[in-house]
Design a protein around this motif. Structure first.
Motif, short mmCIF file in Angstrom:
data_model
loop_
_atom_site.label_atom_id
_atom_site.label_comp_id
_atom_site.label_asym_id
_atom_site.label_seq_id
_atom_site.Cartn_x
_atom_site.Cartn_y
_atom_site.Cartn_z
N GLN A 1 8.58 -6.02 64.90
CA GLN A 1 9.21 -4.93 65.64
C GLN A 1 8.60 -4.75 67.03
O GLN A 1 9.30 -4.36 67.96
CB GLN A 1 9.12 -3.64 64.83
CG GLN A 1 10.09 -3.61 63.65
CD GLN A 1 10.12 -2.27 62.96
OE1 GLN A 1 9.12 -1.80 62.45
NE2 GLN A 1 11.29 -1.65 62.94
N ILE B 1 10.49 -7.37 69.03
CA ILE B 1 11.91 -7.03 69.18
C ILE B 1 12.08 -5.84 70.13
O ILE B 1 13.05 -5.78 70.90
CB ILE B 1 12.54 -6.73 67.80
CG1 ILE B 1 12.55 -8.01 66.94
CG2 ILE B 1 13.96 -6.18 67.94
CD1 ILE B 1 12.97 -7.78 65.50
N SER B 2 11.14 -4.91 70.11
CA SER B 2 11.24 -3.73 70.98
C SER B 2 11.12 -4.09 72.45
O SER B 2 11.44 -3.27 73.32
CB SER B 2 10.17 -2.70 70.60
OG SER B 2 8.87 -3.19 70.91
N LEU C 1 18.87 -9.27 71.29
CA LEU C 1 18.53 -8.12 70.46
C LEU C 1 19.44 -8.00 69.24
O LEU C 1 18.98 -7.72 68.14
CB LEU C 1 18.60 -6.83 71.28
CG LEU C 1 18.31 -5.55 70.50
CD1 LEU C 1 16.87 -5.51 70.02
CD2 LEU C 1 18.61 -4.30 71.32
N CYS C 2 20.73 -8.21 69.45
CA CYS C 2 21.69 -8.10 68.33
C CYS C 2 21.38 -9.13 67.26
O CYS C 2 21.41 -8.83 66.06
CB CYS C 2 23.11 -8.25 68.85
SG CYS C 2 23.61 -6.98 70.04
N CYS D 1 18.50 -10.48 66.64
CA CYS D 1 17.25 -10.11 65.99
C CYS D 1 17.47 -8.98 64.99
O CYS D 1 16.89 -8.98 63.89
CB CYS D 1 16.23 -9.68 67.03
SG CYS D 1 15.53 -11.05 67.97
N CYS D 2 18.29 -8.00 65.35
CA CYS D 2 18.57 -6.89 64.43
C CYS D 2 19.25 -7.39 63.16
O CYS D 2 18.93 -6.93 62.05
CB CYS D 2 19.43 -5.84 65.14
SG CYS D 2 18.54 -4.89 66.39
N THR D 3 20.20 -8.29 63.32
CA THR D 3 20.87 -8.87 62.16
C THR D 3 19.89 -9.66 61.30
O THR D 3 19.90 -9.57 60.06
CB THR D 3 22.03 -9.78 62.61
OG1 THR D 3 22.94 -9.01 63.39
CG2 THR D 3 22.75 -10.38 61.42
N SER E 1 12.69 1.67 63.42
CA SER E 1 13.97 1.14 63.90
C SER E 1 14.85 2.23 64.49
O SER E 1 15.57 2.00 65.47
CB SER E 1 14.71 0.45 62.74
OG SER E 1 13.98 -0.66 62.27
N LEU F 1 17.44 2.01 68.15
CA LEU F 1 18.66 2.80 67.93
C LEU F 1 18.74 4.06 68.78
O LEU F 1 19.83 4.54 69.07
CB LEU F 1 18.78 3.15 66.45
CG LEU F 1 19.12 1.95 65.55
CD1 LEU F 1 19.13 2.36 64.09
CD2 LEU F 1 20.46 1.34 65.95
N LEU G 1 25.02 -3.70 66.49
CA LEU G 1 24.06 -2.60 66.55
C LEU G 1 24.50 -1.42 65.69
O LEU G 1 23.67 -0.74 65.09
CB LEU G 1 23.85 -2.17 68.00
CG LEU G 1 23.17 -3.23 68.88
CD1 LEU G 1 23.05 -2.74 70.32
CD2 LEU G 1 21.80 -3.60 68.34
N PHE H 1 23.66 -2.43 62.30
CA PHE H 1 22.22 -2.26 62.09
C PHE H 1 21.90 -0.81 61.75
O PHE H 1 21.13 -0.53 60.82
CB PHE H 1 21.48 -2.70 63.36
CG PHE H 1 19.98 -2.63 63.25
CD1 PHE H 1 19.29 -3.45 62.38
CD2 PHE H 1 19.27 -1.72 64.01
CE1 PHE H 1 17.90 -3.38 62.28
CE2 PHE H 1 17.88 -1.64 63.93
CZ PHE H 1 17.20 -2.49 63.05
#
Length: 585
Positions: free
Chosen positions: A147, A150-151, A169-170, A172-174, A210, A215, A232, A235
């Motif tokens: 995280q 990713i942040s 980012l999308c 990574c979230c998936t 998250s 978000l 997103l 997510f």
């Protein structure tokens, strides 16, 4: 080293019980050479051979960095390297594997964050699934490292940016949703197991983080008419679903802390930004309606509003557009659930109820983004409409004493007029806007704060609304007496008398400035013909703004507008005086 020599070394490795540092160095150098020269198939054969399993288990984890780098390279096919990685994570020591893989996460190239973590996540997952008692602590370390990386990725602002997903980012979230699913299922299926309990605590921290990032920055409703599934939004939906699975109830997370001032027992006390996470959760629930079907419907609208006010205040106190929008939307949804005119005066004394309107006013006045200023004004008015009579009366007094802004004060005065009109036009009775309570409010409201030194242009909005309110009240009181005529006339006469003094001074000053300006224009025109390169402009102060940088024509128009405004104020003063005189006959 010759092939036969290497074979001899391998044979020795197969029989030894203890590998020396030089053995590790030789194994790693040989393996890295195979990888670098594209001979990964030979390395794979070696790893798969049953006789070499003990060698690989002891020394194979050291090959992970080279293999990961090879997989990330764009100029070669990483198929064999990927298979080797999959083999190693099933053979080597789980603790060594986890340490090396997390080190790889932390050392990720800033320009290749998405590609790196997406490659590493399945490997880390495989290692964690092999763990037993240490699974939850290992998962906590892994999620924290992932995280953090990713942040660092920019959040897409538009639907097009989300589709293009340039920074990943999308993706990574998936990927991280896929990463946590086995642990969610284990936490769900083994409810009383100690490991499952620790997993739930770890997953809760992951979900709360998250909600905070990314978000809280995501604009989920920016293009509501699109038929495409938003990664997103998906997510956000899955994070809320995980929360519903691992926690007994969402209200326990959302409402327990703001009411009692305590952290949730399962949420670590040092968790990052718990209130910001809860604020995002409230937004997803009550605005986006994500997971609302599992949220109990037993809470009253006023209770929901009261619990959410702390989150609304937090969101509105920031300068980020996405935060402010979420705060405004959450406030609107909570207010819309409340029955008209039912918020009691006691709520105004609670800290969030006191601070939120102040934050709204700051946005209305200072925010550089026009649509946020307009939106905050609408929400401010909605809040006023939801207050009961006593709360309105007290709130109006407070704002008139603290806002120090003519535009805001004009809104309050307009609301006073609307409230009085509502009482007189219908059967609606509200003593707080009638009789002595109304007179008391008017005495604090219909004033010139700086007396005869009041800047009439700066306070124009408040002054015009005050005059309109007086005119309305005097006409209505003359038609249908309610017993406040004498007090009302006294307030009106005191106000208009002082206002006339200010008007006389201001009209005289601006009239003189306009005359001087027009005479100066004639001189400047003559100077322009004689010496075109030599110009000067007169400096004036109107509504605290310097006019010196304006062309003379613009200055002329500003001064004329000021005089017209004063004439309009004076005409209202005259009308009020006429009404009083007619009423006294």
């Amino acid at each position: 080293m010759a092939v036969n020599q290497m074979d001899d070394v391998i044979q020795r490795w197969r029989t030894t019980e203890d590998f020396k540092p030089e053995d590790h160095e030789l194994f790693l150098n040989t393996g890295r050479t195979c990888i670098a020269q594209g001979d990964s198939s030979k390395l794979l054969d070696f790893i798969k051979e049953e006789a070499n399993q003990r060698i690989v288990r002891s020394m194979g984890s050291g090959l992970l960095p080279a293999l990961v780098n090879e997989v990330l390279r764009k100029d070669r096919s990483p198929a064999y390297c990927q298979v080797i990685l999959n083999e190693l994570v099933q053979i080597c020591s789980v603790q060594e594997l986890l340490d090396i893989l997390l080190e790889q996460v932390e050392e990720t190239d800033p320009n290749a964050i998405a590609d790196s973590v997406i490659v590493l996540m399945p490997l880390i997952q495989s290692v964690l699934l092999r763990m037993r008692e240490s699974k939850a602590p290992g998962l906590a370390l892994a999620l924290d490292s992932l995280q953090k990386q990713i942040s660092r990725l920019p959040v897409p602002y538009s639907h097009k940016q989300e589709q293009e997903d340039v920074y990943g980012l999308c993706r990574c979230c998936t990927a991280v949703l896929t990463f946590v699913q086995p642990f969610v299922q284990e936490a769900k299926n083994q409810d009383t197991n100690l490991v499952a309990t620790k997993l739930r605590a770890t997953l809760l921290t992951f979900c709360m983080n998250s909600l905070r990032e990314p978000l809280l920055q995501v604009q989920l409703d920016r293009e509501a008419n699109t038929t495409e599934i938003s990664p997103l939004r998906n997510f956000a939906t899955e994070i809320m679903a995980i929360l519903a699975v691992i926690q007994e109830s969402l209200p326990k997370i959302l409402f327990y802390q703001p009411l009692r001032g305590k952290e949730d027992t399962i949420l670590e006390k040092d968790a990052c930004h718990p209130n910001e996470s809860r604020a995002c959760m409230a937004y997803l629930l009550f605005v986006q309606l994500i997971a609302i079907e599992v949220f109990p419907a037993v809470f009253s609208p006023v209770f929901v509003l009261q619990c959410n006010m702390e989150y609304i205040n937090l969101l509105l106190s920031r300068k980020d557009e996405s935060w402010i929008l979420k705060g405004l939307d959450l406030y609107v949804k909570c207010l819309e659930r409340v029955t008209d005119c039912s918020l009691p005066v006691e709520l105004l004394e609670l800290k969030p109820f006191h601070e939120v309107p102040q934050n709204l006013i700051k946005i209305m006045i200072d925010c550089p983004i026009q649509h946020l200023r307009g939106r905050s004004l609408v929400v401010f008015q909605l809040f006023i409409e939801k207050l009961n009579g006593e709360a309105k009366h007290k709130f109006f007094r407070r704002i008139m004493k603290t806002s120090h802004h003519a535009g805001v004060e004009s809104i309050i005065i307009k609301n006073i007029k609307n409230q009085v009109e509502l009482c007189r036009k219908s059967a609606y009775q509200d003593g707080w806007f009638e009789g002595t309570w109304l007179i008391s409010l008017l005495r604090d409201t219909i004033t010139l704060p700086q007396g005869h030194e009041t800047d009439l242009l700066h306070g124009m909005d408040r002054i015009m609304e005050s005059l309109n309110l007086l005119r309305y009240l005097l006409i209505k009181e003359r038609e249908i007496s309610t017993g406040i005529w004498i007090d009302l006339c006294h307030i009106a006469e005191s106000y208009t008398k002082l206002l006339r003094v200010c008007l006389s001074m201001s009209k005289s000053y601006y009239g003189k400035e306009l005359k001087t300006l027009r005479e100066d224009k004639k001189i400047k025109a003559k100077e322009f013909k004689e010496a075109p390169g030599k110009r000067s402009v007169q400096s004036l102060i109107v509504k605290t703004e310097t006019l010196g940088s304006m062309p003379l024509e613009a200055q002329d128009k500003v001064l004329q507008c000021a005089l017209i405004t004063y004439d309009l104020m004076e005409s209202l003063v005259v009308r009020i005086e006429d009404i009083i005189e007619e009423g006294q006959k």
